[in-house]
Motif scaffolding. Structure first.
Motif, PDB file in Angstrom:
ATOM      1  N   ARG A   7      18.856  59.167  50.195  1.00  0.00           N
ATOM      2  CA  ARG A   7      19.863  59.640  48.938  1.00  0.00           C
ATOM      3  C   ARG A   7      21.233  59.889  49.423  1.00  0.00           C
ATOM      4  NH1 ARG A   7      15.522  63.254  47.970  1.00  0.00           N
ATOM      5  NH2 ARG A   7      16.394  64.844  49.005  1.00  0.00           N
ATOM      6  N   THR A   8      21.480  60.167  50.566  1.00  0.00           N
ATOM      7  CA  THR A   8      22.946  60.404  50.953  1.00  0.00           C
ATOM      8  C   THR A   8      23.641  58.996  51.073  1.00  0.00           C
ATOM      9  OG1 THR A   8      22.290  62.337  52.421  1.00  0.00           O
ATOM     10  CG2 THR A   8      24.373  61.144  53.021  1.00  0.00           C
ATOM     11  N   LEU A   9      22.802  58.164  51.510  1.00  0.00           N
ATOM     12  CA  LEU A   9      23.615  56.801  51.480  1.00  0.00           C
ATOM     13  C   LEU A   9      23.794  56.085  50.111  1.00  0.00           C
ATOM     14  CD1 LEU A   9      21.819  55.262  54.466  1.00  0.00           C
ATOM     15  CD2 LEU A   9      24.273  55.818  54.616  1.00  0.00           C
ATOM     16  N   LEU A  10      22.733  56.370  49.366  1.00  0.00           N
ATOM     17  CA  LEU A  10      22.615  55.698  48.145  1.00  0.00           C
ATOM     18  C   LEU A  10      23.915  56.524  47.082  1.00  0.00           C
ATOM     19  CD1 LEU A  10      18.862  55.190  47.290  1.00  0.00           C
ATOM     20  CD2 LEU A  10      20.815  53.478  47.842  1.00  0.00           C
ATOM     21  N   ASP A  11      24.184  57.758  47.235  1.00  0.00           N
ATOM     22  CA  ASP A  11      24.867  58.327  46.587  1.00  0.00           C
ATOM     23  C   ASP A  11      26.395  58.143  46.945  1.00  0.00           C
ATOM     24  OD1 ASP A  11      22.950  59.718  45.145  1.00  0.00           O
ATOM     25  OD2 ASP A  11      23.108  61.463  46.337  1.00  0.00           O
ATOM     26  N   ARG A  12      26.910  57.514  48.064  1.00  0.00           N
ATOM     27  CA  ARG A  12      28.014  57.075  48.400  1.00  0.00           C
ATOM     28  C   ARG A  12      28.799  56.576  47.003  1.00  0.00           C
ATOM     29  NH1 ARG A  12      29.793  57.772  53.616  1.00  0.00           N
ATOM     30  NH2 ARG A  12      28.097  58.173  55.051  1.00  0.00           N
ATOM     31  N   ASP A  13      30.058  56.852  47.127  1.00  0.00           N
ATOM     32  CA  ASP A  13      30.678  56.257  45.986  1.00  0.00           C
ATOM     33  C   ASP A  13      31.174  54.643  46.026  1.00  0.00           C
ATOM     34  OD1 ASP A  13      31.005  58.509  44.786  1.00  0.00           O
ATOM     35  OD2 ASP A  13      32.897  58.990  45.724  1.00  0.00           O
ATOM     36  N   PRO A  14      31.057  53.943  45.217  1.00  0.00           N
ATOM     37  CA  PRO A  14      31.304  52.516  45.388  1.00  0.00           C
ATOM     38  C   PRO A  14      32.695  52.185  45.820  1.00  0.00           C
ATOM     39  CG  PRO A  14      31.287  52.907  43.139  1.00  0.00           C
ATOM     40  CD  PRO A  14      30.630  54.117  43.948  1.00  0.00           C
ATOM     41  N   ALA A  15      32.891  51.062  46.878  1.00  0.00           N
ATOM     42  CA  ALA A  15      34.129  50.830  47.203  1.00  0.00           C
ATOM     43  C   ALA A  15      34.346  49.238  47.134  1.00  0.00           C
ATOM     44  CB  ALA A  15      34.477  51.783  48.657  1.00  0.00           C
ATOM     45  N   VAL A  16      35.409  48.885  47.628  1.00  0.00           N
ATOM     46  CA  VAL A  16      35.701  47.326  47.543  1.00  0.00           C
ATOM     47  C   VAL A  16      36.909  46.734  48.735  1.00  0.00           C
ATOM     48  CG1 VAL A  16      37.086  47.183  45.529  1.00  0.00           C
ATOM     49  CG2 VAL A  16      35.981  45.147  46.379  1.00  0.00           C
ATOM     50  N   LEU A  17      36.706  46.072  49.299  1.00  0.00           N
ATOM     51  CA  LEU A  17      37.907  45.742  50.104  1.00  0.00           C
ATOM     52  C   LEU A  17      38.277  44.206  49.521  1.00  0.00           C
ATOM     53  CD1 LEU A  17      39.403  45.079  52.930  1.00  0.00           C
ATOM     54  CD2 LEU A  17      37.404  44.031  53.780  1.00  0.00           C
ATOM     55  N   VAL A  18      39.551  44.143  49.401  1.00  0.00           N
ATOM     56  CA  VAL A  18      40.246  42.900  48.750  1.00  0.00           C
ATOM     57  C   VAL A  18      41.087  42.396  49.654  1.00  0.00           C
ATOM     58  CG1 VAL A  18      41.586  42.397  46.668  1.00  0.00           C
ATOM     59  CG2 VAL A  18      39.851  44.258  46.549  1.00  0.00           C
ATOM     60  N   LEU A  19      41.107  41.143  50.009  1.00  0.00           N
ATOM     61  CA  LEU A  19      42.020  40.446  50.746  1.00  0.00           C
ATOM     62  C   LEU A  19      43.092  39.713  50.089  1.00  0.00           C
ATOM     63  CD1 LEU A  19      39.728  39.250  53.719  1.00  0.00           C
ATOM     64  CD2 LEU A  19      40.765  41.319  53.470  1.00  0.00           C
ATOM     65  N   GLU A  20      44.238  39.570  50.636  1.00  0.00           N
ATOM     66  CA  GLU A  20      45.424  38.819  49.726  1.00  0.00           C
ATOM     67  C   GLU A  20      44.833  37.584  49.360  1.00  0.00           C
ATOM     68  OE1 GLU A  20      48.814  37.314  51.726  1.00  0.00           O
ATOM     69  OE2 GLU A  20      48.190  38.870  53.419  1.00  0.00           O
ATOM     70  N   SER A 137      44.808  36.961  60.202  1.00  0.00           N
ATOM     71  CA  SER A 137      45.049  38.437  59.852  1.00  0.00           C
ATOM     72  C   SER A 137      45.821  38.317  58.440  1.00  0.00           C
ATOM     73  CB  SER A 137      45.806  39.198  60.912  1.00  0.00           C
ATOM     74  OG  SER A 137      44.949  39.566  61.935  1.00  0.00           O
ATOM     75  N   MET A 138      45.483  39.168  57.482  1.00  0.00           N
ATOM     76  CA  MET A 138      46.175  39.159  56.078  1.00  0.00           C
ATOM     77  C   MET A 138      46.215  40.617  55.618  1.00  0.00           C
ATOM     78  SD  MET A 138      43.241  37.123  53.939  1.00  0.00           S
ATOM     79  CE  MET A 138      42.736  36.103  55.155  1.00  0.00           C
ATOM     80  N   ARG A 139      46.825  40.660  54.619  1.00  0.00           N
ATOM     81  CA  ARG A 139      47.013  42.058  54.081  1.00  0.00           C
ATOM     82  C   ARG A 139      45.665  42.302  53.106  1.00  0.00           C
ATOM     83  NH1 ARG A 139      52.360  40.887  50.771  1.00  0.00           N
ATOM     84  NH2 ARG A 139      51.445  38.804  50.750  1.00  0.00           N
ATOM     85  N   GLY A 140      45.652  43.486  52.984  1.00  0.00           N
ATOM     86  CA  GLY A 140      44.311  43.823  52.338  1.00  0.00           C
ATOM     87  C   GLY A 140      44.114  45.272  51.964  1.00  0.00           C
ATOM     88  N   GLY A 141      43.252  45.635  51.009  1.00  0.00           N
ATOM     89  CA  GLY A 141      42.969  47.054  50.358  1.00  0.00           C
ATOM     90  C   GLY A 141      41.808  47.459  50.321  1.00  0.00           C
ATOM     91  N   VAL A 142      41.810  48.875  50.718  1.00  0.00           N
ATOM     92  CA  VAL A 142      40.468  49.230  50.246  1.00  0.00           C
ATOM     93  C   VAL A 142      40.494  50.458  49.038  1.00  0.00           C
ATOM     94  CG1 VAL A 142      38.496  50.874  51.236  1.00  0.00           C
ATOM     95  CG2 VAL A 142      39.742  49.078  52.886  1.00  0.00           C
TER      96      VAL A 142
END
Length: 391
Positions: A7-20, A137-142
């Motif tokens: 449950r702890t793992l499933l309850d983690r908020d969604p996130a996304v890594l976006v590369l440039e 290597s490139m710029r990215g955002g989490v």
């Protein structure tokens, strides 16, 4: 794994890594929630994640761990290499569900959250690594929390507006604001002026154990401030940023070399030494980051397994002795990276000065290169004996 762990793992908020380049990787939030931007890089160390996080050389970078399991041993107050976590963001595949180490004082997840470090977990880190290796290597955002709900085009726009690492100076962000002194251990040699461009605590300790009173000085220290402590040598530390954006440090170092003061530099200090001698520097496609980089010491023929963290390198002839374009006599490349033939060290033959691109003090391992601190000590002692002085 218990039902609570699941449950702890499933309850983690969604996130996304976006590369440039527009590539997106979905995962789960890890550490603090929000958004963070930086240059996405990968490091291959299987241990020492706490040392990695607290290495000032990683300022401005979102660090991906290629080792799949991170956080197993938790965190403690003894292993940090500096006063805080410096990474701009953190990417892991499988964060540890539990902490299992007798030295642990807390979990990595909690420390990232309390330090405001936005991370992401549960994504295919091998796929991200392969992308960086092929495209550079490139710029990215989490993006997590409310920022994970932003429109994909908006997230990409934000990433592409972030500053490039090339041309960026970061020394002022990581340096001490006033001089800090660590007394020599054992027989004292004299005062060592250390220009803090992002120094690690292990470096200070290694230098002190060689008999130096280590004066860690702000990155904007002047020649007059250096002379005021009557140094027996000058040391430039590792640190983040583009060496081509640090002209003031290069000019300061040229003055040190003209005064005949012994010099040793590591990592960023190697790149600045190269520029002071008159060579250029350039950005590597994806850099060297990790604890398994093979380097040849040309003087001994020995191959060292080294710890490295750099995205720029010195452009100098690998196999021949050349004259310094800035008039500091003969210079040779002393160490060569065996993976890609990158300059890993420089040695001046007519003045007491040398440098290496890797981290000889790496407390997370390996320790093949600790002898370089002894080599530096011997060079300083020899220079003092020729002058007929000794502290």
């Amino acid at each position: 794994m218990t039902s609570t762990d699941i449950r702890t793992l499933l309850d983690r908020d969604p996130a996304v890594l976006v590369l440039e380049d527009g590539t997106r990787y979905a995962g789960r939030a890890y550490g603090a929630r929000g958004r963070t931007l930086g240059e996405v890089v990968f490091t291959t160390g299987m241990t020492g994640y706490q040392e990695t996080l607290t290495d000032p050389s990683y300022a401005g970078q979102i660090v991906l761990q290629t080792a799949p399991h991170i956080g197993n041993t938790g965190v403690n107050s003894e292993d940090p290499e500096s006063r805080r976590i410096w990474v701009a963001g953190y990417i892991v595949r499988d964060p540890s569900r539990v902490v299992s180490n007798w030295r642990a004082e807390g979990s990595l997840d909690d420390q990232l959250a309390s330090s405001g470090v936005v991370g992401i977990s549960g994504l295919d880190t091998r796929a991200v690594t392969r992308r960086i290796r092929s495209e550079g290597s490139m710029r990215g955002g989490v993006f997590s929390g409310a920022d994970a709900e932003l429109d994909a085009d908006e997230q990409l726009r934000i990433v592409r507006e972030a500053p490039q690492m090339a041309g960026r100076s970061l020394s002022q962000e990581v340096s001490v604001s006033e001089t800090e002194v660590t007394p020599a251990v054992g027989e004292r040699i004299g005062n060592l002026a250390v220009i803090d461009l992002g120094i690690k605590q292990a470096t200070v300790e290694n230098l002190a154990r060689r008999g130096f009173d280590v004066h860690v000085m702000p990155q904007d220290s002047t020649a007059e401030q250096i002379r005021a402590i009557d140094p027996v040598a000058v040391f430039y530390s590792n640190g983040p940023g583009d060496p081509a954006a640090s002209d003031a440090h290069v000019e300061l170092l040229r003055g040190v070399l003209r005064d005949g003061i012994p010099y040793f530099g590591i990592c960023f200090g190697n790149q600045l030494f190269g520029r002071a001698l008159g060579f250029g520097t350039y950005k590597l496609p994806f850099g060297h980051r990790g604890a398994n980089q093979p380097v040849l010491d040309k003087a001994t023929g020995r191959v060292e397994i080294t710890s490295q963290n750099h995205g720029f390198a010195v452009d100098a002839p690998l196999e021949e002795i050349v004259d310094s374009p800035e008039g500091f006599g003969r210079v040779e490349v002393s160490h060569i990276g065996l993976n890609d033939r990158v300059v890993e060290g420089l040695r001046a033959l007519d003045i007491p000065a040398f440098s290496v691109q890797y981290h000889p003090e790496a407390e997370g391992g390996p320790h093949d290169a600790n002898y370089l601190f002894d080599r530096f000590r011997d060079m300083v002692v020899d220079a003092l004996s020729k002058k007929g002085t000794h502290a």
